[in-house]
Write a protein that holds these residues in place. Sequence first.
Motif, PDB file in Angstrom:
ATOM      1  N   ARG A 206       1.007  -1.104   0.028  1.00 51.07           N
ATOM      2  CA  ARG A 206       0.056  -0.154  -0.102  1.00 51.07           C
ATOM      3  C   ARG A 206       0.698   1.288  -0.009  1.00 51.07           C
ATOM      4  O   ARG A 206       2.112   1.375   0.273  1.00 51.07           O
ATOM      5  CB  ARG A 206      -0.696   0.095   1.146  1.00 51.07           C
ATOM      6  N   PHE A 207       0.176   2.307  -0.305  1.00 52.96           N
ATOM      7  CA  PHE A 207       0.871   3.654  -0.109  1.00 52.96           C
ATOM      8  C   PHE A 207       0.474   4.293   1.153  1.00 52.96           C
ATOM      9  O   PHE A 207      -0.406   3.993   1.555  1.00 52.96           O
ATOM     10  CB  PHE A 207       0.525   4.606  -1.268  1.00 52.96           C
ATOM     11  N   VAL A 208       1.593   4.840   1.895  1.00 49.33           N
ATOM     12  CA  VAL A 208       1.558   5.523   2.855  1.00 49.33           C
ATOM     13  C   VAL A 208       1.949   6.913   2.745  1.00 49.33           C
ATOM     14  O   VAL A 208       3.204   7.589   2.699  1.00 49.33           O
ATOM     15  CB  VAL A 208       2.286   5.145   4.159  1.00 49.33           C
ATOM     16  N   GLY A 209       1.106   7.958   2.360  1.00 47.21           N
ATOM     17  CA  GLY A 209       1.482   9.162   1.993  1.00 47.21           C
ATOM     18  C   GLY A 209       2.229   9.065   0.778  1.00 47.21           C
ATOM     19  O   GLY A 209       1.727   8.370  -0.486  1.00 47.21           O
ATOM     20  N   ASP A 210       3.217   9.695   0.470  1.00 43.36           N
ATOM     21  CA  ASP A 210       4.057   9.340  -0.763  1.00 43.36           C
ATOM     22  C   ASP A 210       4.972   8.330  -0.605  1.00 43.36           C
ATOM     23  O   ASP A 210       5.784   8.049  -1.752  1.00 43.36           O
ATOM     24  CB  ASP A 210       4.897  10.618  -1.227  1.00 43.36           C
ATOM     25  N   GLY A 246      -4.198   0.821   7.189  1.00 43.95           N
ATOM     26  CA  GLY A 246      -4.480   2.058   6.940  1.00 43.95           C
ATOM     27  C   GLY A 246      -4.126   3.248   7.686  1.00 43.95           C
ATOM     28  O   GLY A 246      -3.329   2.681   8.680  1.00 43.95           O
ATOM     29  N   ALA A 247      -4.222   4.400   7.509  1.00 41.92           N
ATOM     30  CA  ALA A 247      -3.688   5.537   8.198  1.00 41.92           C
ATOM     31  C   ALA A 247      -4.620   6.384   8.968  1.00 41.92           C
ATOM     32  O   ALA A 247      -6.008   6.316   8.479  1.00 41.92           O
ATOM     33  CB  ALA A 247      -2.999   6.429   7.334  1.00 41.92           C
ATOM     34  N   LEU A 248      -4.387   6.811   9.984  1.00 45.14           N
ATOM     35  CA  LEU A 248      -5.111   7.981  10.945  1.00 45.14           C
ATOM     36  C   LEU A 248      -5.003   9.347  10.133  1.00 45.14           C
ATOM     37  O   LEU A 248      -3.965   9.469   9.429  1.00 45.14           O
ATOM     38  CB  LEU A 248      -4.608   7.796  12.265  1.00 45.14           C
ATOM     39  N   PRO A 249      -6.051  10.158  10.540  1.00 38.47           N
ATOM     40  CA  PRO A 249      -5.840  11.407  10.156  1.00 38.47           C
ATOM     41  C   PRO A 249      -4.464  12.171  10.367  1.00 38.47           C
ATOM     42  O   PRO A 249      -3.930  12.864   9.542  1.00 38.47           O
ATOM     43  CB  PRO A 249      -7.008  12.056  10.800  1.00 38.47           C
ATOM     44  N   ASP A 250      -3.786  11.819  11.388  1.00 41.24           N
ATOM     45  CA  ASP A 250      -2.503  12.344  11.715  1.00 41.24           C
ATOM     46  C   ASP A 250      -1.254  11.848  11.035  1.00 41.24           C
ATOM     47  O   ASP A 250      -0.084  12.070  11.351  1.00 41.24           O
ATOM     48  CB  ASP A 250      -2.271  12.569  13.332  1.00 41.24           C
ATOM     49  N   GLY A 251      -1.528  10.718  10.197  1.00 44.19           N
ATOM     50  CA  GLY A 251      -0.393  10.174   9.502  1.00 44.19           C
ATOM     51  C   GLY A 251      -0.067   8.755  10.139  1.00 44.19           C
ATOM     52  O   GLY A 251       0.722   7.963   9.557  1.00 44.19           O
ATOM     53  N   ARG A 252      -0.205   8.339  11.569  1.00 42.30           N
ATOM     54  CA  ARG A 252      -0.070   7.166  11.969  1.00 42.30           C
ATOM     55  C   ARG A 252      -0.757   5.997  11.483  1.00 42.30           C
ATOM     56  O   ARG A 252      -1.838   6.223  10.982  1.00 42.30           O
ATOM     57  CB  ARG A 252      -0.232   7.444  13.537  1.00 42.30           C
ATOM     58  N   LEU A 253      -0.271   4.895  11.531  1.00 34.04           N
ATOM     59  CA  LEU A 253      -0.806   3.688  10.863  1.00 34.04           C
ATOM     60  C   LEU A 253      -1.365   2.690  11.990  1.00 34.04           C
ATOM     61  O   LEU A 253      -0.768   2.701  12.988  1.00 34.04           O
ATOM     62  CB  LEU A 253       0.274   2.950  10.110  1.00 34.04           C
ATOM     63  N   ALA A 268      -1.977  -2.251  16.558  1.00 36.19           N
ATOM     64  CA  ALA A 268      -1.099  -1.407  17.168  1.00 36.19           C
ATOM     65  C   ALA A 268      -1.172  -0.189  16.313  1.00 36.19           C
ATOM     66  O   ALA A 268      -1.657  -0.379  15.081  1.00 36.19           O
ATOM     67  CB  ALA A 268       0.316  -2.010  17.105  1.00 36.19           C
ATOM     68  N   VAL A 269      -0.873   1.107  17.043  1.00 38.58           N
ATOM     69  CA  VAL A 269      -0.919   2.201  16.204  1.00 38.58           C
ATOM     70  C   VAL A 269       0.737   2.391  15.923  1.00 38.58           C
ATOM     71  O   VAL A 269       1.510   2.347  16.921  1.00 38.58           O
ATOM     72  CB  VAL A 269      -1.250   3.512  17.113  1.00 38.58           C
ATOM     73  N   LEU A 270       1.140   2.702  14.801  1.00 39.64           N
ATOM     74  CA  LEU A 270       2.713   2.752  14.514  1.00 39.64           C
ATOM     75  C   LEU A 270       2.950   3.940  13.832  1.00 39.64           C
ATOM     76  O   LEU A 270       2.188   4.718  13.215  1.00 39.64           O
ATOM     77  CB  LEU A 270       2.735   1.603  13.378  1.00 39.64           C
ATOM     78  N   ASP A 271       4.418   4.472  14.088  1.00 37.78           N
ATOM     79  CA  ASP A 271       4.763   5.777  13.528  1.00 37.78           C
ATOM     80  C   ASP A 271       5.545   5.472  12.504  1.00 37.78           C
ATOM     81  O   ASP A 271       6.578   4.770  12.441  1.00 37.78           O
ATOM     82  CB  ASP A 271       5.672   6.219  14.680  1.00 37.78           C
ATOM     83  N   PRO A 272       5.089   5.786  11.293  1.00 37.14           N
ATOM     84  CA  PRO A 272       5.798   5.685   9.979  1.00 37.14           C
ATOM     85  C   PRO A 272       7.154   6.459   9.787  1.00 37.14           C
ATOM     86  O   PRO A 272       8.038   6.193   9.281  1.00 37.14           O
ATOM     87  CB  PRO A 272       4.794   6.049   8.985  1.00 37.14           C
ATOM     88  N   LYS A 273       7.416   7.509  10.731  1.00 42.19           N
ATOM     89  CA  LYS A 273       8.678   8.382  10.988  1.00 42.19           C
ATOM     90  C   LYS A 273       9.610   7.854  11.720  1.00 42.19           C
ATOM     91  O   LYS A 273      10.777   8.124  11.635  1.00 42.19           O
ATOM     92  CB  LYS A 273       8.219   9.688  11.260  1.00 42.19           C
ATOM     93  N   SER A 296     -11.985   3.735   8.219  1.00 40.72           N
ATOM     94  CA  SER A 296     -12.895   5.062   7.825  1.00 40.72           C
ATOM     95  C   SER A 296     -11.982   6.254   7.585  1.00 40.72           C
ATOM     96  O   SER A 296     -11.007   6.399   8.340  1.00 40.72           O
ATOM     97  CB  SER A 296     -14.121   5.514   8.775  1.00 40.72           C
ATOM     98  N   ALA A 297     -12.586   7.149   6.871  1.00 40.87           N
ATOM     99  CA  ALA A 297     -11.724   8.338   6.530  1.00 40.87           C
ATOM    100  C   ALA A 297     -11.408   9.282   7.860  1.00 40.87           C
ATOM    101  O   ALA A 297     -10.373  10.014   7.860  1.00 40.87           O
ATOM    102  CB  ALA A 297     -12.245   9.374   5.541  1.00 40.87           C
ATOM    103  N   ASP A 298     -12.472   9.327   8.666  1.00 38.21           N
ATOM    104  CA  ASP A 298     -12.375   9.958   9.903  1.00 38.21           C
ATOM    105  C   ASP A 298     -11.382   9.354  10.982  1.00 38.21           C
ATOM    106  O   ASP A 298     -10.999   9.972  12.070  1.00 38.21           O
ATOM    107  CB  ASP A 298     -13.710  10.416  10.622  1.00 38.21           C
ATOM    108  N   GLY A 299     -10.876   8.123  10.755  1.00 35.90           N
ATOM    109  CA  GLY A 299     -10.104   7.502  11.527  1.00 35.90           C
ATOM    110  C   GLY A 299     -10.588   6.919  12.954  1.00 35.90           C
ATOM    111  O   GLY A 299      -9.918   6.410  13.746  1.00 35.90           O
ATOM    112  N   ARG A 300     -12.154   6.882  12.802  1.00 33.42           N
ATOM    113  CA  ARG A 300     -13.016   6.457  14.023  1.00 33.42           C
ATOM    114  C   ARG A 300     -13.120   4.727  13.920  1.00 33.42           C
ATOM    115  O   ARG A 300     -12.781   4.303  15.037  1.00 33.42           O
ATOM    116  CB  ARG A 300     -14.229   7.024  14.180  1.00 33.42           C
ATOM    117  N   TRP A 301     -13.220   4.517  12.827  1.00 33.26           N
ATOM    118  CA  TRP A 301     -13.700   2.823  12.705  1.00 33.26           C
ATOM    119  C   TRP A 301     -12.663   1.966  12.003  1.00 33.26           C
ATOM    120  O   TRP A 301     -12.310   2.703  10.961  1.00 33.26           O
ATOM    121  CB  TRP A 301     -15.151   2.560  12.003  1.00 33.26           C
TER     122      TRP A 301
END
Length: 390
Positions: A206-210, A246-253, A268-273, A296-301
């Motif tokens: 998948r893509f994560v940002g660029d 997928g990604a949360l609105p703040d970019g974390r995965l 788990a919530v992961l930091d791509p940086k 979901s696009a809002d990162g809730r579900w």
Amino acid sequence: MRETLSHQVAVPRPLSPDPAGQAIRRANRIRRRRTTGGLALAAVATVLVSTVMAQLGDDSGGQGTPIVVIGDPNPSARPIPSAAPAPAPSPGTSLDLLVDGTLISATGGRLELSGVGPAEAAHLLPGGGGWLVVGAPTAAGRSLWVAQRDGLVQVLLAGAGAIVVAPDGRQVAWRDGTGLLVAGVVGTQLIGPVRTSLPADAEPVRFVGDSVLVRLDPDRAGHALWRPGAGQLTVGVDRTTLSIYGALPDGRLVGQVAAGDTSGTCLAVLDPKRDLKRVSTGCGPQLSEDGVGGISADGRWLLVNGRVGKAARALLVDLQRFGPDMTAVPAGPPATGAIAWTTDSDATYVDGAGQLVRVDVGRVRAGNQAQAVPAPDVQPGNRPVVVTGS
């Protein structure tokens, strides 16, 4: 008098304008100009194709060079979209479907995609001008097609390995032999390909940002991120991540990781940086390891495959209640392929029987599981594909 008249005859007089002659001369000039311009364009196109093919063909690992098509080779051969709208795909389904080579829009309109064949994924192009279609894997590899709403269908890649499309439809990544390539999508062309080397069993997922997320081995945990243009792929320290949903609105995965001290798995919530470093972990739901899930696009579900007791189900997870004792609500039969969130509270997917399942978050949380309904025009052995990005 005779001498005067002879002098007048001898003096040449200007001719009157000749419209026909002028038109002929003008047409000849235009024809010569077009011929010269066409030869110049053909030369430029030949150089461009040769350059791109050389870039893509380098170190191909014996799988053959992917085909890159530039321009419209035969616009007169475009199929004509059906003018009369067909029945809507399914009550409450608000997205496009690809069914056995036919695109069925949410409004019921149909477009035959001649030559595309069985598909693995489909994505809407930016601006809604068409679709990118990833062909199902074959002995010769995968193909990537672009289909426009006016009926033009062209192949962009052929003989490739795994192919992934960016969420905005503007980039494509694919494996070619021992390499990973990323290119931009502009109209009916792939432009600016960038290449890096891949480990033997790695493939893009998948893509994560660029950046492109790469699974290092399909049979083991571990991922890496590659940012095109920032150097070669570097294998990091992650050896516990099984899937990324997928990604949360703040970019974390959000992904699935091995639980460590048990044989189970956790979210788990992961930091791509920071090389996919875990930020937090939430355990509790029984998760499937097939990697199917979507946020979901809002990162809730999060809608993800798992189990309730011994029964395989799609599970709805509230990511706002992420923690050590998080729970999941059964949402419907297990999903196959992509999960398309059409709104922040509605998702649609295809189940194992090839039927459409629409998940309404409110109804599922109230205890009403989603029911599968037949997709239109599905024949035995065929499976519909939901169009993401729509």
